[in-house]
Design a protein around this motif. Structure first.
Motif, PDB file in Angstrom:
ATOM      1  N   VAL A  68      26.409 -64.142 -26.640  1.00 57.10           N
ATOM      2  CA  VAL A  68      25.978 -63.278 -25.537  1.00 57.10           C
ATOM      3  C   VAL A  68      25.561 -64.111 -24.326  1.00 57.10           C
ATOM      4  O   VAL A  68      25.881 -63.761 -23.181  1.00 57.10           O
ATOM      5  CB  VAL A  68      24.831 -62.356 -25.998  1.00 57.10           C
ATOM      6  CG1 VAL A  68      24.231 -61.599 -24.816  1.00 57.10           C
ATOM      7  CG2 VAL A  68      25.331 -61.372 -27.042  1.00 57.10           C
ATOM      8  N   ARG A  72      27.349 -63.837 -20.737  1.00 55.57           N
ATOM      9  CA  ARG A  72      26.576 -63.548 -19.527  1.00 55.57           C
ATOM     10  C   ARG A  72      26.879 -64.593 -18.442  1.00 55.57           C
ATOM     11  O   ARG A  72      27.034 -64.254 -17.271  1.00 55.57           O
ATOM     12  CB  ARG A  72      25.091 -63.532 -19.868  1.00 55.57           C
ATOM     13  CG  ARG A  72      24.207 -62.957 -18.768  1.00 55.57           C
ATOM     14  CD  ARG A  72      22.772 -62.880 -19.226  1.00 55.57           C
ATOM     15  NE  ARG A  72      22.588 -61.876 -20.254  1.00 55.57           N
ATOM     16  CZ  ARG A  72      21.675 -61.959 -21.226  1.00 55.57           C
ATOM     17  NH1 ARG A  72      20.899 -63.018 -21.309  1.00 55.57           N
ATOM     18  NH2 ARG A  72      21.541 -60.979 -22.102  1.00 55.57           N
ATOM     19  N   LEU A  77      29.786 -59.450 -19.019  1.00 50.19           N
ATOM     20  CA  LEU A  77      29.081 -58.167 -18.989  1.00 50.19           C
ATOM     21  C   LEU A  77      29.367 -57.419 -17.685  1.00 50.19           C
ATOM     22  O   LEU A  77      29.431 -56.191 -17.670  1.00 50.19           O
ATOM     23  CB  LEU A  77      27.580 -58.388 -19.162  1.00 50.19           C
ATOM     24  CG  LEU A  77      27.146 -58.914 -20.538  1.00 50.19           C
ATOM     25  CD1 LEU A  77      25.635 -59.093 -20.594  1.00 50.19           C
ATOM     26  CD2 LEU A  77      27.607 -57.983 -21.647  1.00 50.19           C
ATOM     27  N   ALA A  87      28.626 -49.114 -24.310  1.00 51.32           N
ATOM     28  CA  ALA A  87      27.746 -50.119 -24.915  1.00 51.32           C
ATOM     29  C   ALA A  87      27.786 -50.055 -26.441  1.00 51.32           C
ATOM     30  O   ALA A  87      27.681 -51.082 -27.110  1.00 51.32           O
ATOM     31  CB  ALA A  87      26.317 -49.917 -24.414  1.00 51.32           C
ATOM     32  N   TYR A  90      30.591 -52.144 -27.613  1.00 51.07           N
ATOM     33  CA  TYR A  90      30.282 -53.568 -27.424  1.00 51.07           C
ATOM     34  C   TYR A  90      29.393 -54.068 -28.575  1.00 51.07           C
ATOM     35  O   TYR A  90      29.654 -55.108 -29.176  1.00 51.07           O
ATOM     36  CB  TYR A  90      29.582 -53.767 -26.084  1.00 51.07           C
ATOM     37  CG  TYR A  90      29.071 -55.169 -25.846  1.00 51.07           C
ATOM     38  CD1 TYR A  90      29.926 -56.185 -25.437  1.00 51.07           C
ATOM     39  CD2 TYR A  90      27.725 -55.478 -26.054  1.00 51.07           C
ATOM     40  CE1 TYR A  90      29.458 -57.473 -25.226  1.00 51.07           C
ATOM     41  CE2 TYR A  90      27.247 -56.762 -25.846  1.00 51.07           C
ATOM     42  CZ  TYR A  90      28.117 -57.756 -25.435  1.00 51.07           C
ATOM     43  OH  TYR A  90      27.644 -59.038 -25.245  1.00 51.07           O
ATOM     44  N   VAL A  91      28.341 -53.302 -28.881  1.00 52.68           N
ATOM     45  CA  VAL A  91      27.423 -53.692 -29.961  1.00 52.68           C
ATOM     46  C   VAL A  91      28.148 -53.663 -31.305  1.00 52.68           C
ATOM     47  O   VAL A  91      28.033 -54.597 -32.115  1.00 52.68           O
ATOM     48  CB  VAL A  91      26.199 -52.751 -29.983  1.00 52.68           C
ATOM     49  CG1 VAL A  91      25.341 -52.994 -31.223  1.00 52.68           C
ATOM     50  CG2 VAL A  91      25.366 -52.930 -28.716  1.00 52.68           C
ATOM     51  N   ALA A 145      18.807 -60.251 -25.781  1.00 52.37           N
ATOM     52  CA  ALA A 145      19.004 -59.321 -24.661  1.00 52.37           C
ATOM     53  C   ALA A 145      18.216 -59.728 -23.422  1.00 52.37           C
ATOM     54  O   ALA A 145      18.718 -59.663 -22.313  1.00 52.37           O
ATOM     55  CB  ALA A 145      18.643 -57.902 -25.088  1.00 52.37           C
ATOM     56  N   TYR A 232      21.606 -52.464 -24.301  1.00 56.12           N
ATOM     57  CA  TYR A 232      22.817 -52.934 -23.624  1.00 56.12           C
ATOM     58  C   TYR A 232      23.379 -51.887 -22.662  1.00 56.12           C
ATOM     59  O   TYR A 232      24.046 -52.240 -21.697  1.00 56.12           O
ATOM     60  CB  TYR A 232      23.856 -53.409 -24.646  1.00 56.12           C
ATOM     61  CG  TYR A 232      23.502 -54.793 -25.126  1.00 56.12           C
ATOM     62  CD1 TYR A 232      23.943 -55.924 -24.444  1.00 56.12           C
ATOM     63  CD2 TYR A 232      22.656 -54.967 -26.202  1.00 56.12           C
ATOM     64  CE1 TYR A 232      23.564 -57.187 -24.844  1.00 56.12           C
ATOM     65  CE2 TYR A 232      22.267 -56.238 -26.621  1.00 56.12           C
ATOM     66  CZ  TYR A 232      22.734 -57.345 -25.934  1.00 56.12           C
ATOM     67  OH  TYR A 232      22.342 -58.601 -26.313  1.00 56.12           O
ATOM     68  N   GLU A 235      21.437 -52.726 -19.691  1.00 54.11           N
ATOM     69  CA  GLU A 235      21.869 -54.000 -19.100  1.00 54.11           C
ATOM     70  C   GLU A 235      23.197 -53.845 -18.376  1.00 54.11           C
ATOM     71  O   GLU A 235      23.385 -54.371 -17.276  1.00 54.11           O
ATOM     72  CB  GLU A 235      21.987 -55.075 -20.170  1.00 54.11           C
ATOM     73  CG  GLU A 235      22.424 -56.416 -19.608  1.00 54.11           C
ATOM     74  CD  GLU A 235      21.993 -57.580 -20.481  1.00 54.11           C
ATOM     75  OE1 GLU A 235      22.514 -58.667 -20.278  1.00 54.11           O
ATOM     76  OE2 GLU A 235      21.148 -57.384 -21.354  1.00 54.11           O
TER      77      GLU A 235
END
Length: 241
Positions: A68, A72, A77, A87, A90-91, A145, A232, A235
């Motif tokens: 992650v 980033r 992202l 999201a 994604y998770v 996160a 997320y 985010e």
């Protein structure tokens, strides 16, 4: 599974291969395997279950943290924020790929320790590793996160790891009876250790123990998943702005 989720799973597999996550998994699995071969034949099942407790945590928690942080830094992202990928997908893609990786590595350790492992033992470990691998990946996603560097991630992960290690006192018989439940029942580490011990030796735990462990881990996975999706989603929305 949706088409978007399949694409994210494929992307994660390519990313993990490119960043040598699979090579690191082979190295950590080999290290644990060497440790297991050095154990005496009369080593108690608590030792082996402890090794299997750590392996999915390393694969899921530490690897997802580095992935992650790298995504980033590469503005992945930001790209996801303007894509149709939700999201939750994604998770879920991280959970699927890293849990499968944890299962593969841990079953190799089972083979090293119990060659040839009986099929019922393999099935027990696979069931337990689905939960422990998912908890490791989801926990790592939540820890990373709000982290802005690997040092920040480790500073967050270390106290959580220490807290999850407290049930070792029960696992090795230092705290027993009702006190192990009073002190550790709410700690997910206790449930994971009871489940690993059951997978190693079903006679070492009672039926209520395993019902507690599997139920607790299933509920904990759902809570962590919903929490990770919320984090997320926030985010990705923030990145989009």
């Amino acid at each position: 599974m949706s088409t978007v989720l399949w694409r994210l799973v494929g992307w994660d597999i390519q990313l993990q291969a490119r960043e040598n996550i699979y090579a690191f998994t082979v190295l950590t699995t080999a290290g644990f395997a060497i440790f297991l071969t050095l154990l005496p034949a009369e080593a108690p099942p608590t030792i082996f279950s402890l090794v299997l407790y750590f392996d999915p945590a390393i694969v899921g928690g530490s690897f997802v943290g580095s992935i992650v942080l790298m995504e980033r830094s590469q503005n992945t992202l930001s790209a996801l924020a303007v894509s149709p990928a939700p999201a939750a997908d994604y998770v879920l893609s991280k959970v699927i790929t890293l849990t499968l990786l944890a299962i593969a590595g841990s079953l190799c350790l089972v083979a090293v320790a119990f060659w040839v492992p009986p099929i019922d033992m393999v099935l027990r470990f696979t069931l337990v590793l689905v939960f422990t691998g998912a908890i490791g990946a989801l926990g790592g996603l939540l820890i990373v996160a709000g982290a802005n560097s690997m040092n920040h991630f480790l500073a967050r992960a270390i106290p959580i790891t220490l807290a999850l290690s407290l049930p070792f006192l029960s696992h090795f018989g230092i705290v027993t009876g009702v006190w192990q439940w009073v002190l550790f029942a709410i700690n997910p580490g206790h449930a994971m250790l009871r489940a690993m011990l059951w997978a190693t030796d079903p006679t070492a735990v009672t039926l209520p123990d395993i019902v507690y462990a599997l139920t607790y881990m299933a509920i904990f996975c759902l809570v962590l998943f919903r929490w990770a999706v919320a984090v997320y989603s926030s985010e990705l929305s923030r990145v989009e702005e």
